[in-house]
Design an enzyme around this catalytic site. Structure first.
Site, PDB file in Angstrom:
ATOM      1  N   ALA A  11       0.809  -1.223   0.000  1.00 45.37           N
ATOM      2  CA  ALA A  11       0.000   0.000   0.000  1.00 45.37           C
ATOM      3  C   ALA A  11       0.836   1.264   0.000  1.00 45.37           C
ATOM      4  O   ALA A  11       0.366   2.331  -0.381  1.00 45.37           O
ATOM      5  CB  ALA A  11      -0.931  -0.001   1.208  1.00 45.37           C
ATOM      6  N   ARG A  16      10.950   7.542  -1.154  1.00 42.57           N
ATOM      7  CA  ARG A  16      12.380   7.685  -1.481  1.00 42.57           C
ATOM      8  C   ARG A  16      12.721   7.282  -2.917  1.00 42.57           C
ATOM      9  O   ARG A  16      13.826   7.537  -3.399  1.00 42.57           O
ATOM     10  CB  ARG A  16      13.225   6.870  -0.489  1.00 42.57           C
ATOM     11  CG  ARG A  16      13.387   7.573   0.845  1.00 42.57           C
ATOM     12  CD  ARG A  16      14.018   6.671   1.880  1.00 42.57           C
ATOM     13  NE  ARG A  16      13.067   5.659   2.353  1.00 42.57           N
ATOM     14  CZ  ARG A  16      13.404   4.644   3.152  1.00 42.57           C
ATOM     15  NH1 ARG A  16      14.654   4.494   3.546  1.00 42.57           N
ATOM     16  NH2 ARG A  16      12.486   3.779   3.555  1.00 42.57           N
ATOM     17  N   ASP A 104       7.816  -4.834  -1.520  1.00 40.97           N
ATOM     18  CA  ASP A 104       9.106  -4.236  -1.846  1.00 40.97           C
ATOM     19  C   ASP A 104      10.274  -5.099  -1.358  1.00 40.97           C
ATOM     20  O   ASP A 104      11.385  -4.609  -1.189  1.00 40.97           O
ATOM     21  CB  ASP A 104       9.210  -2.803  -1.289  1.00 40.97           C
ATOM     22  CG  ASP A 104       9.018  -2.734   0.215  1.00 40.97           C
ATOM     23  OD1 ASP A 104       8.780  -3.788   0.851  1.00 40.97           O
ATOM     24  OD2 ASP A 104       9.098  -1.621   0.769  1.00 40.97           O
ATOM     25  N   GLY A 141      13.593  -2.829  12.800  1.00 39.57           N
ATOM     26  CA  GLY A 141      13.063  -3.306  14.073  1.00 39.57           C
ATOM     27  C   GLY A 141      13.991  -4.395  14.609  1.00 39.57           C
ATOM     28  O   GLY A 141      14.460  -5.243  13.855  1.00 39.57           O
ATOM     29  N   ASN A 229      14.174   0.495  -1.207  1.00 37.84           N
ATOM     30  CA  ASN A 229      13.645   1.788  -0.781  1.00 37.84           C
ATOM     31  C   ASN A 229      13.933   2.910  -1.758  1.00 37.84           C
ATOM     32  O   ASN A 229      13.207   3.900  -1.792  1.00 37.84           O
ATOM     33  CB  ASN A 229      14.225   2.168   0.593  1.00 37.84           C
ATOM     34  CG  ASN A 229      13.729   1.217   1.658  1.00 37.84           C
ATOM     35  OD1 ASN A 229      12.550   0.875   1.699  1.00 37.84           O
ATOM     36  ND2 ASN A 229      14.637   0.749   2.499  1.00 37.84           N
ATOM     37  N   ASN A 379      13.979 -13.187 -54.525  1.00 35.03           N
ATOM     38  CA  ASN A 379      15.251 -12.498 -54.284  1.00 35.03           C
ATOM     39  C   ASN A 379      15.015 -11.001 -54.389  1.00 35.03           C
ATOM     40  O   ASN A 379      14.600 -10.493 -55.427  1.00 35.03           O
ATOM     41  CB  ASN A 379      16.295 -12.943 -55.302  1.00 35.03           C
ATOM     42  CG  ASN A 379      17.655 -12.354 -54.952  1.00 35.03           C
ATOM     43  OD1 ASN A 379      18.399 -12.910 -54.162  1.00 35.03           O
ATOM     44  ND2 ASN A 379      17.954 -11.184 -55.515  1.00 35.03           N
ATOM     45  N   SER A 407      18.497  -4.825 -58.374  1.00 35.28           N
ATOM     46  CA  SER A 407      18.984  -3.848 -57.391  1.00 35.28           C
ATOM     47  C   SER A 407      18.418  -2.451 -57.617  1.00 35.28           C
ATOM     48  O   SER A 407      18.049  -2.087 -58.728  1.00 35.28           O
ATOM     49  CB  SER A 407      20.509  -3.769 -57.479  1.00 35.28           C
ATOM     50  OG  SER A 407      21.045  -5.011 -57.120  1.00 35.28           O
TER      51      SER A 407
HETATM   52  C1  UD1 Z   1       9.113  -2.533   8.941  1.00 32.13           C
HETATM   53  C2  UD1 Z   1       9.022  -3.147  10.341  1.00 32.13           C
HETATM   54  C3  UD1 Z   1      10.443  -3.331  10.905  1.00 32.13           C
HETATM   55  C4  UD1 Z   1      11.271  -4.157   9.950  1.00 32.13           C
HETATM   56  C5  UD1 Z   1      11.267  -3.545   8.563  1.00 32.13           C
HETATM   57  C6  UD1 Z   1      11.944  -4.464   7.577  1.00 32.13           C
HETATM   58  C7  UD1 Z   1       6.956  -2.149  11.161  1.00 32.13           C
HETATM   59  C8  UD1 Z   1       6.354  -1.193  12.100  1.00 32.13           C
HETATM   60  N1  UD1 Z   1       8.280  -2.247  11.174  1.00 32.13           N
HETATM   61  O1  UD1 Z   1       9.669  -1.241   9.102  1.00 32.13           O
HETATM   62  O2  UD1 Z   1      10.361  -3.983  12.158  1.00 32.13           O
HETATM   63  O3  UD1 Z   1      12.600  -4.250  10.432  1.00 32.13           O
HETATM   64  O4  UD1 Z   1       9.908  -3.362   8.102  1.00 32.13           O
HETATM   65  O5  UD1 Z   1      12.067  -3.839   6.333  1.00 32.13           O
HETATM   66  O6  UD1 Z   1       6.258  -2.834  10.454  1.00 32.13           O
HETATM   67  N2  UD1 Z   1       2.795  -0.844   4.652  1.00 32.13           N
HETATM   68  C9  UD1 Z   1       1.506  -0.764   4.245  1.00 32.13           C
HETATM   69  N3  UD1 Z   1       0.649   0.069   4.878  1.00 32.13           N
HETATM   70  C10 UD1 Z   1       1.035   0.840   5.915  1.00 32.13           C
HETATM   71  C11 UD1 Z   1       2.375   0.774   6.335  1.00 32.13           C
HETATM   72  C12 UD1 Z   1       3.238  -0.088   5.708  1.00 32.13           C
HETATM   73  O7  UD1 Z   1       1.107  -1.449   3.284  1.00 32.13           O
HETATM   74  O8  UD1 Z   1       0.195   1.552   6.448  1.00 32.13           O
HETATM   75  C13 UD1 Z   1       3.713  -1.759   3.977  1.00 32.13           C
HETATM   76  C14 UD1 Z   1       4.804  -1.017   3.244  1.00 32.13           C
HETATM   77  O9  UD1 Z   1       4.410  -0.711   1.910  1.00 32.13           O
HETATM   78  C15 UD1 Z   1       5.957  -2.011   3.312  1.00 32.13           C
HETATM   79  C16 UD1 Z   1       5.714  -2.750   4.623  1.00 32.13           C
HETATM   80  O10 UD1 Z   1       4.352  -2.542   4.944  1.00 32.13           O
HETATM   81  O11 UD1 Z   1       5.893  -2.935   2.248  1.00 32.13           O
HETATM   82  C17 UD1 Z   1       6.630  -2.277   5.755  1.00 32.13           C
HETATM   83  O12 UD1 Z   1       6.305  -0.947   6.082  1.00 32.13           O
HETATM   84  P1  UD1 Z   1       7.381   0.192   6.230  1.00 32.13           P
HETATM   85  O13 UD1 Z   1       6.706   1.467   6.497  1.00 32.13           O
HETATM   86  O14 UD1 Z   1       8.343   0.110   5.113  1.00 32.13           O
HETATM   87  O15 UD1 Z   1       8.069  -0.248   7.587  1.00 32.13           O
HETATM   88  P2  UD1 Z   1       9.561  -0.090   7.986  1.00 32.13           P
HETATM   89  O16 UD1 Z   1       9.722   1.195   8.671  1.00 32.13           O
HETATM   90  O17 UD1 Z   1      10.445  -0.405   6.871  1.00 32.13           O
HETATM   91 CA    CA Z   2      10.555  -0.619   4.512  1.00 29.38          CA
END
Ligand code: UD1
Ligand code: CA
Length: 464
Positions: A11, A16, A104, A141, A229, A379, A407
C-alpha cells in the site's frame, strides 16, 4: 501448500524512489517488483494471495491481477498492522496459516519461504518472524530475546533503548502466523509508539503475553530479504535478479559467453544449445528456440524465434517472429509484426516492418520492406525500397513466389509483382507486374556522340 494464504503488503508510496510511479510497480528484469513475491508464493504452492493496495491502487491491481489473487484496500496508511487488518473480511472462516510478505522485498526465494513455513508449522507457533543479523542494523526493528534466547518483542529503531539498539538481529518484515491468532492479536495492537502507527511487529509481544509459541527464524542471506527503498536498491536488486535469470538459463543448457554484459528479462524462454554473445539484451516475453546464435550487440524484444536461427551482430528486433533456420543481420532492424519464414535471409542494413518474408527468400543488402508480403524463394536485390507511404496512408506491396527484384528498385505501393516475374535493376514500379514477365521501368540508355569521337572519326576518314 495447503491451508496457507499469503498476504503481500503493497500500500505504501515509496517516497524515497522520487517517482510518479508507485514503488512496487518499478520493474526489475522486466517485471514489476510486486510480481516477484507473488511468484515466490505461487512457487510454494500457495493458491490464495491477497495484495494490500493503497497508493495507485488501480494501477497496482491492473498490473498484477490474475487467478488466485485478491485485493484488499488500505485507504489510509495507518501502519503495517493496519495494512494486515484490512484483509480480515476476505479471510472470514479461514483456519490455516498466513504468510505475510512485502511488495518491496522482491528477492525472497521459494526455497526460503518453504523452509520458513515448514519450521513455523513444525514448531506449532502462533507467530514466526523471519530475522537476519546485520553488522549495521540501523533503521530496522530489533528482535529482543530474553536470557534463555526466547523472543519477547520487536522494537523499532526509533522506539528502542540504547541497549536494544545494540541488537544486531533484525526483523525482515516477513511473518508466518496462525490466522486465528493473527486477527485476534491485531485487534489489540495500539498506536502507542513514536510514529503513532499500528505496528504489525507488536503481535509478537501480544503472543508472548498470552503464552503462545513465538519464534524468530534466522536466515543468513540478507540479499534475499532486503527491502527496496530507493533507486540504488532497485539497481542492486536488478543485478541480483539478472544473475539468477542467467544462472537458470545456463542450468538449462544455454551458453552465455559473458554474463556480465548479458541482460535477459525474467519472462524470457530460451531452449538448450543456444549461444548468446556479449552485450545482448533480450526483453519482454521473448522466446528463443534451441541451437540459435545470438551474436554481439543485439537487442531483442518480445520476439518469437525458432530453432537454429542465426542473429548476426548489432540487430534490433522488436515484436517479430523468426522461423527455424532464418538468418538476419548484421545490422538489421526488424520491426513490429514481421515474420521471417524458415530459411529466409535478411542481410545487412535491411529494415523490415509489418511484413512477411516467405520461405528461403533473401533480402541481403540495404533495403526497406514495409507492409509487404513476400512469397517463397524470392530475391530482393540490394537497395530495394517498398514505397509504402504516400504521405497520408500506408499501402501494401505483394511480391509472389520466385520473383527476382533487381537492385535499386522502388516499388510504389499498392503494387503486386506476380510470381516468377523479374524486375530490372533501377526500375520504379508503379503498376502491377504480370506472372513470369520482365518489367523494366527506367529510361533507356543512350550513348551520345562526343566531340572527341567525331574528331577521331573524321581523322579516320582522312587517313582512309
Ligand atoms: C518494517 C518493520 C520493521 C522491519 C522492517 C523491515 C513495522 C512497524 N516495522 O519497518 O520492524 O525491520 O519493516 O524492512 O512494520 N505498509 C503498508 N501500509 C502501511 C504501512 C506499511 O502497506 O500503512 C507496507 C509497506 O508498503 C511495506 C511494509 O508494509 O511494504 C513495511 O512498512 P514500512 O513502512 O516500510 O516499515 P519499515 O519502517 O520499513
Ligand atoms: Ca521498509
Amino acid at each position: 501448500m495447503d491451508r496457507l494464504v499469503t498476504i503481500i503488503l503493497a500500500a505504501g508510496k515509496g517516497t524515497r524512489m522520487k517517482s510518479d510511479l508507485v514503488k512496487v510497480l518499478h520493474p526489475i528484469a522486466g517485471l514489476a517488483m510486486l510480481a516477484y513475491p507473488i511468484r515466490a508464493a505461487q512457487q510454494i504452492g500457495c493458491r490464495r494471495i491477497i495484495v494490500v493496495t493503497g497508493h495507485q491502487r488501480a494501477h497496482v491491481e491492473a498490473a498484477c491481477s490474475q487467478e488466485g489473487i485478491m485485493f484488499a484496500c488500505q485507504e489510509e496508511q495507518l501502519g503495517s498492522g493496519h495494512a494486515v487488518a484490512v484483509t480480515q473480511d476476505l479471510m472470514e472462516g479461514f483456519e490455516g496459516d498466513v504468510l505475510i510478505l512485502c511488495g518491496d522485498v522482491p528477492l525472497i526465494t521459494a526455497e526460503t519461504l518453504n523452509r520458513f513455513v515448514q519450521s513455523h508449522r513444525e514448531a506449532r507457533a502462533a507467530v514466526s518472524v523471519l530475522s537476519v543479523s546485520l553488522d549495521d542494523p540501523f533503521g530496522y526493528g530489533r528482535i529482543v530475546r530474553d536470557a534463555s534466547g526466547n523472543v519477547t518483542a520487536i522494537v523499532e529503531q526509533r522506539d528502542a533503548t540504547n541497549s536494544q539498539q545494540k541488537i544486531r538481529e533484525i526483523n525482515t518484515g516477513l511473518y508466518c502466523c496462525s490466522a486465528s491468532f493473527l486477527y485476534k492479536a491485531l485487534s489489540q495492537v495500539g498506536t502507542d509508539n513514536d510514529q503513532g502507527e499500528y505496528y504489525l511487529p507488536d503481535i509478537v509481544k501480544i503472543g508472548v503475553g498470552e503464552g503462545q509459541k513465538v519464534q524468530a527464524i534466522e536466515t543468513d542471506d540478507f540479499e534475499e530479504v532486503r527491502g527496496i527503498n530507493d533507486r540504488r536498491g532497485l539497481a542492486e536488486a536488478e543485478k541480483v535478479m539478472r544473475r539468477r535469470i542467467l544462472d537458470s538459463h545456463m542450468s538449462n543448457g544455454v551458453t552465455i559467453i559473458d554474463p556480465d554484459s548479458t541482460y535477459i528479462d525474467a519472462a524470457v524462454h530460451i531452449k538448450h544449445d543456444t549461444v548468446i554473445y556479449p552485450n545482448t539484451l533480450i526483453r519482454g516475453g521473448s522466446t528463443i528456440g534451441s541451437g540459435c546464435i545470438i551474436d554481439i550487440n543485439c537487442s531483442i524484444t518480445n520476439a518469437v524465434i525458432g530453432n537454429n536461427v542465426h542473429i548476426k551482430p548489432s540487430c534490433v528486433i522488436d515484436a517479430c517472429s523468426l522461423e527455424d533456420n532464418a538468418a538476419v543481420g548484421p545490422m538489421a532492424h526488424l520491426r513490429q509484426q514481421t515474420v521471417i519464414a524458415g530459411g529466409a535471409i535478411i542481410g545487412n542494413f535491411v529494415e523490415v516492418k509489418n511484413s512477411t518474408v516467405g520461405k528461403d527468400s533473401k533480402a541481403c543488402h540495404l533495403s526497406y520492406l514495409g507492409d509487404a508480403t513476400i512469397g517463397a524463394e524470392a530475391n530482393i536485390g540490394a537497395g530495394t525500397i517498398t514505397c509504402n507511404y504516400d504521405g497520408k496512408k500506408k499501402h501494401p506491396t505483394v511480391i509472389e513466389d520466385n520473383v527476382f527484384v533487381g537492385s535499386n528498385t522502388a516499388l510504389v505501393a499498392p503494387v503486386t509483382i506476380a510470381q516468377g516475374a523479374v524486375v530490372g535493376a533501377g526500375s520504379t514500379i508503379t503498376e502491377n507486374v504480370p506472372e513470369n514477365s520482365l518489367a523494366v521501368a527506367r529510361s533507356k540508355q543512350v550513348a551520345y556522340d562526343t566531340v572527341s569521337k567525331k574528331e577521331s572519326e573524321a581523322d579516320e576518314q582522312k587517313d582512309g
